[in-house]
Design a protein around this motif. Structure first.
Motif, PDB file in Angstrom:
ATOM      1  N   PRO A  36      11.756  -7.007 -14.803  1.00 44.91           N
ATOM      2  CA  PRO A  36      11.654  -6.894 -16.408  1.00 44.91           C
ATOM      3  C   PRO A  36      10.412  -6.782 -16.733  1.00 44.91           C
ATOM      4  N   TRP A  37       9.329  -7.335 -16.148  1.00 45.88           N
ATOM      5  CA  TRP A  37       7.893  -6.781 -16.669  1.00 45.88           C
ATOM      6  C   TRP A  37       7.519  -5.339 -16.391  1.00 45.88           C
ATOM      7  N   ARG A  38       7.676  -4.745 -15.178  1.00 41.93           N
ATOM      8  CA  ARG A  38       7.367  -3.327 -15.091  1.00 41.93           C
ATOM      9  C   ARG A  38       8.214  -2.632 -15.744  1.00 41.93           C
ATOM     10  N   GLU A  39       9.449  -2.908 -16.259  1.00 44.56           N
ATOM     11  CA  GLU A  39      10.206  -1.955 -16.914  1.00 44.56           C
ATOM     12  C   GLU A  39       9.782  -1.917 -18.523  1.00 44.56           C
ATOM     13  N   TYR A  40       9.262  -3.155 -18.785  1.00 43.58           N
ATOM     14  CA  TYR A  40       8.645  -3.337 -20.443  1.00 43.58           C
ATOM     15  C   TYR A  40       7.348  -2.661 -20.411  1.00 43.58           C
ATOM     16  N   ILE A  41       6.403  -3.066 -19.504  1.00 45.97           N
ATOM     17  CA  ILE A  41       5.056  -2.368 -19.522  1.00 45.97           C
ATOM     18  C   ILE A  41       5.163  -0.793 -19.444  1.00 45.97           C
ATOM     19  N   LEU A  42       6.177  -0.328 -18.725  1.00 48.96           N
ATOM     20  CA  LEU A  42       6.148   1.159 -18.692  1.00 48.96           C
ATOM     21  C   LEU A  42       6.452   1.882 -19.988  1.00 48.96           C
ATOM     22  N   ARG A  43       7.387   1.151 -20.842  1.00 48.80           N
ATOM     23  CA  ARG A  43       7.569   1.699 -22.044  1.00 48.80           C
ATOM     24  C   ARG A  43       7.189   1.343 -23.174  1.00 48.80           C
ATOM     25  N   TYR A  44       6.432   0.205 -23.347  1.00 48.83           N
ATOM     26  CA  TYR A  44       5.804  -0.690 -24.440  1.00 48.83           C
ATOM     27  C   TYR A  44       4.440  -1.277 -23.903  1.00 48.83           C
ATOM     28  N   THR A  45       3.525  -1.346 -25.040  1.00 53.15           N
ATOM     29  CA  THR A  45       2.361  -2.082 -25.159  1.00 53.15           C
ATOM     30  C   THR A  45       2.484  -3.765 -25.010  1.00 53.15           C
ATOM     31  N   LEU A  46       1.652  -4.379 -24.703  1.00 57.42           N
ATOM     32  CA  LEU A  46       1.849  -5.824 -25.042  1.00 57.42           C
ATOM     33  C   LEU A  46       2.158  -6.207 -26.482  1.00 57.42           C
ATOM     34  N   GLU A  47       1.934  -5.418 -27.100  1.00 60.97           N
ATOM     35  CA  GLU A  47       2.148  -5.878 -28.785  1.00 60.97           C
ATOM     36  C   GLU A  47       3.632  -5.419 -29.179  1.00 60.97           C
ATOM     37  N   GLY A  48       4.103  -4.518 -27.997  1.00 63.47           N
ATOM     38  CA  GLY A  48       5.563  -4.289 -28.332  1.00 63.47           C
ATOM     39  C   GLY A  48       5.785  -2.837 -28.931  1.00 63.47           C
ATOM     40  N   LYS A  49       4.685  -2.169 -29.050  1.00 59.97           N
ATOM     41  CA  LYS A  49       4.749  -0.795 -29.809  1.00 59.97           C
ATOM     42  C   LYS A  49       4.890   0.108 -28.717  1.00 59.97           C
ATOM     43  N   PRO A  50       5.726   1.295 -28.957  1.00 63.27           N
ATOM     44  CA  PRO A  50       6.152   2.359 -27.924  1.00 63.27           C
ATOM     45  C   PRO A  50       4.853   2.754 -27.252  1.00 63.27           C
ATOM     46  N   ARG A  51       4.663   2.951 -25.889  1.00 66.56           N
ATOM     47  CA  ARG A  51       3.525   3.448 -25.147  1.00 66.56           C
ATOM     48  C   ARG A  51       3.381   4.899 -25.426  1.00 66.56           C
ATOM     49  N   ASN A  52       2.244   5.420 -25.616  1.00 64.45           N
ATOM     50  CA  ASN A  52       1.762   6.778 -25.608  1.00 64.45           C
ATOM     51  C   ASN A  52       1.373   7.153 -24.463  1.00 64.45           C
ATOM     52  N   LYS A  53       0.478   6.255 -23.844  1.00 66.58           N
ATOM     53  CA  LYS A  53      -0.151   6.938 -22.525  1.00 66.58           C
ATOM     54  C   LYS A  53       0.660   5.993 -21.409  1.00 66.58           C
ATOM     55  N   LYS A  54       0.156   6.377 -20.172  1.00 66.71           N
ATOM     56  CA  LYS A  54       0.519   5.871 -19.066  1.00 66.71           C
ATOM     57  C   LYS A  54       0.232   4.236 -18.824  1.00 66.71           C
ATOM     58  N   ALA A  55       0.830   3.403 -18.466  1.00 68.97           N
ATOM     59  CA  ALA A  55       0.352   2.061 -18.238  1.00 68.97           C
ATOM     60  C   ALA A  55      -0.590   2.198 -17.167  1.00 68.97           C
ATOM     61  N   GLY A  56      -1.875   1.278 -17.472  1.00 70.66           N
ATOM     62  CA  GLY A  56      -2.595   1.202 -16.042  1.00 70.66           C
ATOM     63  C   GLY A  56      -3.266  -0.389 -16.032  1.00 70.66           C
ATOM     64  N   VAL A  57      -3.804  -0.677 -14.729  1.00 67.41           N
ATOM     65  CA  VAL A  57      -4.214  -1.796 -14.613  1.00 67.41           C
ATOM     66  C   VAL A  57      -5.447  -1.876 -15.339  1.00 67.41           C
ATOM     67  N   ARG A  58      -5.789  -2.940 -16.258  1.00 67.34           N
ATOM     68  CA  ARG A  58      -7.049  -3.227 -16.900  1.00 67.34           C
ATOM     69  C   ARG A  58      -7.884  -4.039 -16.282  1.00 67.34           C
ATOM     70  N   SER A  59      -9.177  -3.729 -16.376  1.00 61.31           N
ATOM     71  CA  SER A  59      -9.729  -4.789 -15.569  1.00 61.31           C
ATOM     72  C   SER A  59     -10.141  -5.955 -16.237  1.00 61.31           C
ATOM     73  N   ASN A  60      -9.766  -6.113 -17.254  1.00 61.37           N
ATOM     74  CA  ASN A  60     -10.075  -7.338 -18.579  1.00 61.37           C
ATOM     75  C   ASN A  60      -8.585  -7.856 -18.955  1.00 61.37           C
ATOM     76  N   GLU A 110      15.493 -12.676 -19.707  1.00 64.36           N
ATOM     77  CA  GLU A 110      16.286 -11.440 -19.182  1.00 64.36           C
ATOM     78  C   GLU A 110      16.477 -11.705 -17.561  1.00 64.36           C
ATOM     79  N   ALA A 111      15.278 -12.336 -16.973  1.00 64.07           N
ATOM     80  CA  ALA A 111      15.297 -12.258 -15.537  1.00 64.07           C
ATOM     81  C   ALA A 111      16.426 -13.315 -14.943  1.00 64.07           C
ATOM     82  N   LEU A 112      16.391 -14.491 -15.558  1.00 66.28           N
ATOM     83  CA  LEU A 112      17.369 -15.500 -15.044  1.00 66.28           C
ATOM     84  C   LEU A 112      18.865 -15.174 -15.718  1.00 66.28           C
TER      85      LEU A 112
END
Length: 170
Positions: A36-60, A110-112
């Motif tokens: 569920p985390w991967r599905e969410y982060i591909l579509r939305y930002t942490l704040e819940g806004k629709p994602r404009n850019k591809k999700a990447g791993v931030r160093s911070n 959702e996962a449970l």
């Protein structure tokens, strides 16, 4: 010192005291939460806004691994810890803690649910599940209630062994 799964995974007593799970259980649940985390982060930002850019791993990024995210939400759910204390423990701000709790609570549910591990809330659902079982063990706790005025109703609750009226809570 930031609390991470890597620091406590080889300390069974600490892991159980913080999450109520053994290492094997924790890691299995972590796998369930990751999808569920991967599905969410591909579509939305942490704040819940629709994602404009591809999700990447931030160093911070604060909670980098699936295990750290699960540790975070279970730590919150088990102890209902103040968000300010969680911010210090996980090295983030209180608003970040609030956002993570909101998101991870939803994803964990959702996962449970997907795995069929959520408790049932309706008597009909419980009856359906219990019909398939051979043995059922119930756990109950007594809670003090106000003494009913009707004598017949009082008999249902009062055992005669204690001077207070108790209700069994399952």
């Amino acid at each position: 010192m930031k609390l991470t799964y890597k620091r406590i995974k080889n300390k069974p007593k600490v892991l159980i005291s913080l999450t109520t799970l053994r290492r094997e259980e924790f890691e299995k649940l972590s796998e369930f939460l990751e999808n569920p985390w991967r599905e969410y982060i591909l579509r939305y930002t942490l704040e819940g806004k629709p994602r404009n850019k591809k999700a990447g791993v931030r160093s911070n990024r604060v909670l980098r691994t699936a295990e750290d995210r699960l540790l975070f939400i279970l730590y919150h759910l088990k102890g209902n810890t103040l968000q300010e204390l969680m911010a210090i423990t996980f090295e983030m701000t209180q608003p970040q803690v609030s956002a993570w709790i909101k998101l991870l609570s939803k994803l964990l549910r959702e996962a449970l649910d997907k795995q069929g591990f959520l408790p049932v809330r309706k008597a009909e659902q419980l009856k359906k599940i219990l019909e398939k079982e051979y043995t059922v063990i119930l756990d109950a706790a007594e809670r003090e209630i106000q003494r009913p005025k009707d004598n017949e109703v009082q008999k249902e609750y009062f055992s005669g062994k204690k001077s207070i009226i108790l209700s069994k809570t399952i």
